[in-house]
Design a protein around this motif. Sequence first.
Motif, PDB file in Angstrom:
ATOM      1  N   ASN A  68       0.816  -1.215   0.000  1.00 17.23           N
ATOM      2  CA  ASN A  68       0.000   0.000   0.000  1.00 17.23           C
ATOM      3  C   ASN A  68       0.849   1.263   0.000  1.00 17.23           C
ATOM      4  OD1 ASN A  68      -2.490  -1.333   0.006  1.00 17.23           O
ATOM      5  ND2 ASN A  68      -2.386  -1.621   2.219  1.00 17.23           N
ATOM      6  N   ASP A  69       2.162   1.111   0.048  1.00 19.96           N
ATOM      7  CA  ASP A  69       3.091   2.229   0.094  1.00 19.96           C
ATOM      8  C   ASP A  69       3.820   2.368  -1.239  1.00 19.96           C
ATOM      9  OD1 ASP A  69       2.565   2.829   2.831  1.00 19.96           O
ATOM     10  OD2 ASP A  69       3.879   1.188   3.429  1.00 19.96           O
ATOM     11  N   TRP A  70       4.841   3.221  -1.223  1.00 19.46           N
ATOM     12  CA  TRP A  70       5.699   3.434  -2.386  1.00 19.46           C
ATOM     13  C   TRP A  70       7.142   3.300  -1.952  1.00 19.46           C
ATOM     14  CZ3 TRP A  70       3.786   3.969  -7.214  1.00 19.46           C
ATOM     15  CH2 TRP A  70       2.407   4.154  -7.311  1.00 19.46           C
ATOM     16  N   ALA A  71       7.982   2.753  -2.824  1.00 22.30           N
ATOM     17  CA  ALA A  71       9.385   2.534  -2.489  1.00 22.30           C
ATOM     18  C   ALA A  71      10.287   3.157  -3.547  1.00 22.30           C
ATOM     19  CB  ALA A  71       9.680   1.036  -2.394  1.00 22.30           C
ATOM     20  N   VAL A  72      11.494   3.489  -3.108  1.00 24.27           N
ATOM     21  CA  VAL A  72      12.554   3.912  -4.014  1.00 24.27           C
ATOM     22  C   VAL A  72      13.496   2.729  -4.135  1.00 24.27           C
ATOM     23  CG1 VAL A  72      14.454   5.526  -4.389  1.00 24.27           C
ATOM     24  CG2 VAL A  72      12.358   6.310  -3.253  1.00 24.27           C
ATOM     25  N   ARG A  73      13.809   2.354  -5.371  1.00 28.42           N
ATOM     26  CA  ARG A  73      14.661   1.188  -5.619  1.00 28.42           C
ATOM     27  C   ARG A  73      15.683   1.546  -6.694  1.00 28.42           C
ATOM     28  NH1 ARG A  73      11.134  -3.533  -6.852  1.00 28.42           N
ATOM     29  NH2 ARG A  73      11.164  -3.755  -4.629  1.00 28.42           N
ATOM     30  N   ARG A  74      16.943   1.207  -6.453  1.00 30.90           N
ATOM     31  CA  ARG A  74      17.981   1.444  -7.454  1.00 30.90           C
ATOM     32  C   ARG A  74      17.803   0.476  -8.615  1.00 30.90           C
ATOM     33  NH1 ARG A  74      24.095   0.624  -5.893  1.00 30.90           N
ATOM     34  NH2 ARG A  74      24.131  -1.058  -7.389  1.00 30.90           N
ATOM     35  N   ALA A  75      18.061   0.935  -9.809  1.00 35.03           N
ATOM     36  CA  ALA A  75      17.936   0.095 -11.002  1.00 35.03           C
ATOM     37  C   ALA A  75      18.779  -1.164 -10.842  1.00 35.03           C
ATOM     38  CB  ALA A  75      18.383   0.864 -12.242  1.00 35.03           C
ATOM     39  N   GLY A  76      18.186  -2.308 -11.130  1.00 32.64           N
ATOM     40  CA  GLY A  76      18.887  -3.577 -11.071  1.00 32.64           C
ATOM     41  C   GLY A  76      18.952  -4.208  -9.701  1.00 32.64           C
ATOM     42  N   SER A  77      18.387  -3.561  -8.694  1.00 32.59           N
ATOM     43  CA  SER A  77      18.443  -4.077  -7.326  1.00 32.59           C
ATOM     44  C   SER A  77      17.080  -4.617  -6.913  1.00 32.59           C
ATOM     45  CB  SER A  77      18.857  -2.967  -6.357  1.00 32.59           C
ATOM     46  OG  SER A  77      18.842  -3.442  -5.033  1.00 32.59           O
ATOM     47  N   ASP A  78      17.088  -5.685  -6.133  1.00 37.33           N
ATOM     48  CA  ASP A  78      15.845  -6.222  -5.586  1.00 37.33           C
ATOM     49  C   ASP A  78      15.490  -5.563  -4.258  1.00 37.33           C
ATOM     50  OD1 ASP A  78      15.471  -8.000  -7.687  1.00 37.33           O
ATOM     51  OD2 ASP A  78      16.658  -9.559  -6.715  1.00 37.33           O
ATOM     52  N   ARG A  79      16.488  -4.942  -3.628  1.00 32.36           N
ATOM     53  CA  ARG A  79      16.272  -4.296  -2.328  1.00 32.36           C
ATOM     54  C   ARG A  79      15.783  -2.865  -2.519  1.00 32.36           C
ATOM     55  NH1 ARG A  79      21.660  -4.952   0.902  1.00 32.36           N
ATOM     56  NH2 ARG A  79      20.562  -3.369   2.079  1.00 32.36           N
ATOM     57  N   VAL A  80      14.909  -2.431  -1.634  1.00 33.75           N
ATOM     58  CA  VAL A  80      14.439  -1.051  -1.696  1.00 33.75           C
ATOM     59  C   VAL A  80      15.348  -0.164  -0.858  1.00 33.75           C
ATOM     60  CG1 VAL A  80      12.051  -1.679  -2.159  1.00 33.75           C
ATOM     61  CG2 VAL A  80      12.786  -1.331   0.196  1.00 33.75           C
ATOM     62  N   THR A  81      15.507   1.061  -1.291  1.00 30.47           N
ATOM     63  CA  THR A  81      16.317   2.041  -0.583  1.00 30.47           C
ATOM     64  C   THR A  81      15.518   2.668   0.545  1.00 30.47           C
ATOM     65  OG1 THR A  81      17.501   2.520  -2.621  1.00 30.47           O
ATOM     66  CG2 THR A  81      17.679   4.149  -0.870  1.00 30.47           C
ATOM     67  N   SER A  82      14.237   2.980   0.264  1.00 26.76           N
ATOM     68  CA  SER A  82      13.371   3.575   1.283  1.00 26.76           C
ATOM     69  C   SER A  82      11.920   3.323   0.920  1.00 26.76           C
ATOM     70  CB  SER A  82      13.641   5.080   1.410  1.00 26.76           C
ATOM     71  OG  SER A  82      13.443   5.735   0.179  1.00 26.76           O
ATOM     72  N   ILE A  83      11.050   3.401   1.934  1.00 28.86           N
ATOM     73  CA  ILE A  83       9.617   3.171   1.775  1.00 28.86           C
ATOM     74  C   ILE A  83       8.892   4.414   2.278  1.00 28.86           C
ATOM     75  CG2 ILE A  83       7.657   1.722   2.434  1.00 28.86           C
ATOM     76  CD1 ILE A  83       9.739  -0.527   2.948  1.00 28.86           C
ATOM     77  N   HIS A  84       7.840   4.823   1.534  1.00 31.02           N
ATOM     78  CA  HIS A  84       7.114   6.050   1.862  1.00 31.02           C
ATOM     79  C   HIS A  84       5.609   5.824   1.723  1.00 31.02           C
ATOM     80  CE1 HIS A  84      10.973   8.154   1.594  1.00 31.02           C
ATOM     81  NE2 HIS A  84      11.211   7.286   0.634  1.00 31.02           N
ATOM     82  N   PRO A  85       4.811   6.543   2.503  1.00 30.43           N
ATOM     83  CA  PRO A  85       3.355   6.345   2.439  1.00 30.43           C
ATOM     84  C   PRO A  85       2.710   6.900   1.170  1.00 30.43           C
ATOM     85  CG  PRO A  85       3.893   8.040   4.054  1.00 30.43           C
ATOM     86  CD  PRO A  85       5.194   7.444   3.579  1.00 30.43           C
ATOM     87  N   THR A  86       3.354   7.871   0.520  1.00 29.45           N
ATOM     88  CA  THR A  86       2.779   8.438  -0.699  1.00 29.45           C
ATOM     89  C   THR A  86       3.798   8.398  -1.837  1.00 29.45           C
ATOM     90  OG1 THR A  86       3.497  10.718  -0.307  1.00 29.45           O
ATOM     91  CG2 THR A  86       1.376  10.057   0.665  1.00 29.45           C
ATOM     92  N   GLN A  87       3.279   8.415  -3.042  1.00 29.01           N
ATOM     93  CA  GLN A  87       4.140   8.425  -4.214  1.00 29.01           C
ATOM     94  C   GLN A  87       4.950   9.722  -4.262  1.00 29.01           C
ATOM     95  OE1 GLN A  87       2.342   8.812  -8.171  1.00 29.01           O
ATOM     96  NE2 GLN A  87       3.507   6.983  -8.778  1.00 29.01           N
ATOM     97  N   ALA A  88       4.345  10.828  -3.876  1.00 27.73           N
ATOM     98  CA  ALA A  88       5.036  12.122  -3.900  1.00 27.73           C
ATOM     99  C   ALA A  88       6.240  12.126  -2.960  1.00 27.73           C
ATOM    100  CB  ALA A  88       4.074  13.241  -3.533  1.00 27.73           C
ATOM    101  N   GLU A  89       6.086  11.563  -1.772  1.00 23.02           N
ATOM    102  CA  GLU A  89       7.208  11.501  -0.830  1.00 23.02           C
ATOM    103  C   GLU A  89       8.319  10.601  -1.356  1.00 23.02           C
ATOM    104  OE1 GLU A  89       6.152  11.212   3.480  1.00 23.02           O
ATOM    105  OE2 GLU A  89       4.106  11.247   2.664  1.00 23.02           O
ATOM    106  N   ALA A  90       7.939   9.481  -1.956  1.00 17.45           N
ATOM    107  CA  ALA A  90       8.937   8.577  -2.534  1.00 17.45           C
ATOM    108  C   ALA A  90       9.649   9.257  -3.693  1.00 17.45           C
ATOM    109  CB  ALA A  90       8.274   7.281  -2.993  1.00 17.45           C
ATOM    110  N   TYR A  91       8.900   9.990  -4.510  1.00 15.57           N
ATOM    111  CA  TYR A  91       9.498  10.691  -5.642  1.00 15.57           C
ATOM    112  C   TYR A  91      10.507  11.730  -5.159  1.00 15.57           C
ATOM    113  CZ  TYR A  91      10.078  13.184  -9.987  1.00 15.57           C
ATOM    114  OH  TYR A  91      10.621  13.760 -11.092  1.00 15.57           O
ATOM    115  N   ASP A  92      10.164  12.479  -4.129  1.00 14.36           N
ATOM    116  CA  ASP A  92      11.086  13.486  -3.582  1.00 14.36           C
ATOM    117  C   ASP A  92      12.376  12.845  -3.093  1.00 14.36           C
ATOM    118  OD1 ASP A  92       9.307  15.527  -4.145  1.00 14.36           O
ATOM    119  OD2 ASP A  92       8.538  15.660  -2.086  1.00 14.36           O
ATOM    120  N   ALA A  93      12.253  11.729  -2.390  1.00 10.46           N
ATOM    121  CA  ALA A  93      13.445  11.032  -1.881  1.00 10.46           C
ATOM    122  C   ALA A  93      14.282  10.480  -3.038  1.00 10.46           C
ATOM    123  CB  ALA A  93      13.028   9.903  -0.939  1.00 10.46           C
ATOM    124  N   GLY A  94      13.626   9.860  -4.003  1.00 15.92           N
ATOM    125  CA  GLY A  94      14.341   9.311  -5.149  1.00 15.92           C
ATOM    126  C   GLY A  94      14.988  10.379  -6.001  1.00 15.92           C
TER     127      GLY A  94
END
Length: 76
Positions: A12-38
């Motif tokens: 139900n959240d949004w994550a930032v993930r580096r290209a080619g990685s299966d691990r997420v860098t960070s998790i955010h409650p909204t797409q906008a917050e994830a976009y800002d972090a990414g």
Amino acid sequence: MKNGQHVVPYGNDWAVRRAGSDRVTSIHPTQAEAYDAGRDIARNQSAEIFLHGRDGRIRDRESFGNDPHRSHDTKH
């Protein structure tokens, strides 16, 4: 660019993930917050950020590298 950042659905959240990685860098409650972090990560790495929709498809992207066709995203 190998080190691009992707904003992807994560349950139900949004994550930032580096290209080619299966691990997420960070998790955010909204797409906008994830976009800002990414976007901050992409700027620091002179990389691209890819914004995915809930369906997983890329719906937008922004480049912070030496791309001569750099997108000038005004939506975010």
